[in-house]
Enzyme design. Structure first.
Site, PDB file in Angstrom:
ATOM      1  N   GLU A  36      77.422 -16.928  10.497  1.00 58.55           N
ATOM      2  CA  GLU A  36      75.978 -17.564  10.861  1.00 58.55           C
ATOM      3  C   GLU A  36      75.344 -17.753   9.635  1.00 58.55           C
ATOM      4  O   GLU A  36      74.989 -16.940   9.095  1.00 58.55           O
ATOM      5  CB  GLU A  36      75.470 -17.092  11.899  1.00 58.55           C
ATOM      6  CG  GLU A  36      76.185 -16.651  13.216  1.00 58.55           C
ATOM      7  CD  GLU A  36      75.541 -15.998  14.455  1.00 58.55           C
ATOM      8  OE1 GLU A  36      74.513 -16.399  14.712  1.00 58.55           O
ATOM      9  OE2 GLU A  36      76.037 -14.844  14.742  1.00 58.55           O
ATOM     10  N   ARG A 262      83.965  -2.361  12.036  1.00 56.29           N
ATOM     11  CA  ARG A 262      83.010  -2.984  10.863  1.00 56.29           C
ATOM     12  C   ARG A 262      82.975  -1.817   9.607  1.00 56.29           C
ATOM     13  O   ARG A 262      83.508  -0.732   9.708  1.00 56.29           O
ATOM     14  CB  ARG A 262      81.797  -3.476  11.598  1.00 56.29           C
ATOM     15  CG  ARG A 262      80.970  -2.011  12.244  1.00 56.29           C
ATOM     16  CD  ARG A 262      79.791  -2.266  12.610  1.00 56.29           C
ATOM     17  NE  ARG A 262      78.929  -2.759  11.450  1.00 56.29           N
ATOM     18  CZ  ARG A 262      77.568  -3.208  11.759  1.00 56.29           C
ATOM     19  NH1 ARG A 262      77.256  -3.542  12.903  1.00 56.29           N
ATOM     20  NH2 ARG A 262      76.885  -3.312  10.640  1.00 56.29           N
ATOM     21  N   LYS A 272      70.334  -7.156   9.089  1.00 58.06           N
ATOM     22  CA  LYS A 272      69.042  -8.071   8.565  1.00 58.06           C
ATOM     23  C   LYS A 272      67.719  -7.937   8.929  1.00 58.06           C
ATOM     24  O   LYS A 272      66.702  -8.097   8.016  1.00 58.06           O
ATOM     25  CB  LYS A 272      69.535  -9.539   8.860  1.00 58.06           C
ATOM     26  CG  LYS A 272      70.775 -10.031   7.956  1.00 58.06           C
ATOM     27  CD  LYS A 272      70.996 -11.426   8.197  1.00 58.06           C
ATOM     28  CE  LYS A 272      71.141 -11.819   9.999  1.00 58.06           C
ATOM     29  NZ  LYS A 272      72.907 -11.609   9.994  1.00 58.06           N
TER      30      LYS A 272
END
Length: 571
Positions: A36, A262, A272
């Site tokens: 994204e 992950r 973020k």
């Protein structure tokens, strides 16, 4: 040994791919990296990038770069440029043109209309808060929206009004009609479309309704012909919705989703939102601050594409989430720089030495290797005069039997040069040592002293061979291993994560760097002898003031016996 065969047999994803390819001889492996465009890539993204592109190479397939640009509120062209740059920097090239989910908005809209016509989607007027309340919990079922049982025709007309902009933001949304009592909360009538009145960076003002990520992602995979959609474990429950949407629309191609763990890195934060808090509170300088693991920050710190790819290979691909040692990442760059970095001397905290038995015009030149084990890297010249600098940590005024460097009344060897003997010190008005008066034994170049005892060796730079420089010594930003798990992670900031020193580098080396300072794409790495590995900071450096970032220290703390070296496609 057939390495590729071994790789294919040792990884659960490869085993799945092998099975699929064996069962369908006409199948070609096709994957994608779908970020994204709402932030900068970090080391966790690097794992996914390496996995997808390396698998495409291994199976002679293709890997797309597709931006899942379905939320214009958070997206920006600068992120697109940065992501493309990072992927290229890692050495990968996507198949064909860059793709955008927004290219498929019309097709996605038509698929949404299909679901409405099948009675599988409806326009809802509940607020975001009400939808959350109606959804229920893991222990309690959800309840139906009062708008759930509208007629198909009514939903078609309302969805068209949404598209035309007849509703305000939050006034209406399109939801899938699945099961409000599902054990999987994500299947309790998830939102498929919402209204956003904002200019989109690709489609401009053409649309005011935007598909949710889960709706756009699976259909974009299908449109592009993706065979294996690889994602991290947090999307495991999303697979139910991924498959439901594909099953209930008229797609011609059915991609399969597979999940892997992950990357979680010690002493680091990848969120973020949390990194932005660090920036807003001026704890770090920005998204490329070398104390955080974004790719731009790692690049600025001196990490190379090959070191990051090697790191991703070592950690492998599994279904088990774990916390990766930061020392393993450091091991990968240290191992590389040990082979490639130019050796030179630098003084980070200078203290002056005056060699009283040498004349003021005394000058001697030494040719020293750029690398002790690689003659092909060449040599450079250093000069020796009667006034030199050593590091303040290499001298001790008071006698200490355990201290092996220069002491008052004792001797030390200067790297590539002579043995000197400290006889006297001079101090400034504040009581700090300003000068060490030493005797230089000119009979010890390449020879042992008369007592046949070789002293320890320290580095130095001649006063006439210095160029001033700033040195940034980076350490872990946090003083606990897993700050991501802490509610108030700001309590665990390491106050000594950045220490700045002002000293000298060899003049000739510095002048060569100054010539290249305008080209910030050039990566220059050094081992400052006895100190560590450093790179030039092209962002902060100026022609009259070079700045060096410490990439990693000399000492390797990672135990390589804990883990076998693994290809990116290994378990």
């Amino acid at each position: 040994m057939d390495t590729k065969k071994e790789i294919k047999n040792n990884n659960f994803i490869c085993q799945i791919i092998n099975k699929d390819l064996n069962e369908n001889k006409n199948l070609s492996f096709y994957t994608r990296f779908p970020p994204e465009p709402n932030g900068y890539l970090h080391i966790g993204h690097a794992k996914s990038i390496c996995l997808n592109f390396e698998l495409a190479s291994l199976y002679k397939g293709r890997c797309n770069l597709r931006f899942d640009d379905t939320n214009p509120l958070k997206e920006n062209i600068k992120y697109i440029k940065s992501i493309k740059h990072d992927i290229n920097w890692l050495g990968y090239k996507w198949h064909g043109n860059v793709r955008y989910a927004s290219e498929y908005f019309l097709k996605l809209y038509q698929y949404a209309q299909e679901l409405i016509k099948k009675g599988l989607a409806y326009v809802d007027h509940l607020t975001k808060e009400q939808i959350r309340e109606y959804r229920g919990t893991l222990n309690t079922p959800g309840k139906n929206s009062p708008y759930r049982n509208r007629t198909i025709q009514e939903n078609i007309e309302l969805f068209e009004k949404m598209k035309k902009g007849d509703f305000s933001e939050g006034e209406a949304c399109l939801r899938a009609k699945i099961n409000m009592s599902s054990s999987s909360i994500i299947m309790r009538d998830p939102v498929l479309y919402r209204i956003i009145f904002i200019k989109h960076h690709q489609t401009q003002n053409k649309w005011c309704i935007y598909p949710m990520y889960d709706f756009a992602h699976c259909l974009s995979d299908s449109i592009e012909g993706i065979t294996h959609s690889l994602c991290t474990l947090e999307f495991q429950d999303n697979k139910f919705l991924y498959n439901w949407i594909l099953k209930n629309t008229s797609v011609k191609h059915y991609p399969k989703q597979y999940e892997f763990s992950r990357l979680n890195l010690e002493f680091s934060i990848l969120s973020k939102r949390k990194i932005k808090i660090l920036i807003d509170k001026n704890i770090i300088e920005g998204w490329d601050d070398p104390r955080i693991p974004t790719l731009s920050a790692l690049r600025r710190k001196g990490y190379t594409p090959s070191s990051i790819k090697n790191f991703c290979q070592k950690i492998g691909v599994t279904k088990q989430n774990n916390l990766i040692e930061f020392s393993m990442l450091e091991h990968c760059i240290r191992k590389e720089l040990n082979q490639t970095a130019i050796r030179t001397m630098a003084i980070l905290d200078p203290i002056k030495i005056f060699l009283y038995n040498l004349d003021s015009n005394y000058k001697e030149e030494f040719i020293v290797p750029n690398h002790p084990n690689n003659p092909e890297m060449g040599t450079h010249k250093i000069i020796f005069t009667n006034t030199i600098y050593i590091d303040r940590s290499d001298f001790k005024e008071k006698y200490d039997k355990k201290y092996k460097r220069l002491k008052l009344g004792e001797k030390i060897r200067l790297r590539y040069s002579y043995i000197i003997h400290a006889e006297k010190i001079e101090k400034d008005e504040y009581g700090n040592i300003s000068n060490i008066i030493c005797y230089c034994d000119l009979n010890t170049l390449g020879r042992k002293p008369k007592d046949n005892k070789n002293p320890a060796v320290i580095h130095w730079i001649s006063e006439k061979n210095t160029l001033s420089a700033e040195f940034k010594l980076y350490d872990q930003l946090f003083n606990i291993k897993n700050p991501e798990q802490q509610e108030n992670f700001l309590l665990y900031i390491n106050s000594k994560s950045l220490i700045k020193k002002f000293g000298f580098i060899e003049k000739k080396i510095g002048e060569e760097i100054q010539k290249k300072i305008s080209n910030n794409n050039i990566e220059i790495f050094f081992q400052f002898e006895r100190i560590g590995y450093f790179c030039i900071d092209f962002i902060d450096s100026k022609k009259n003031q070079l700045v060096f970032n410490r990439t990693v220290g000399l000492r390797d703390t990672w135990d390589s016996k804990k883990i076998k070296t693994k290809n990116i496609t290994n378990n």
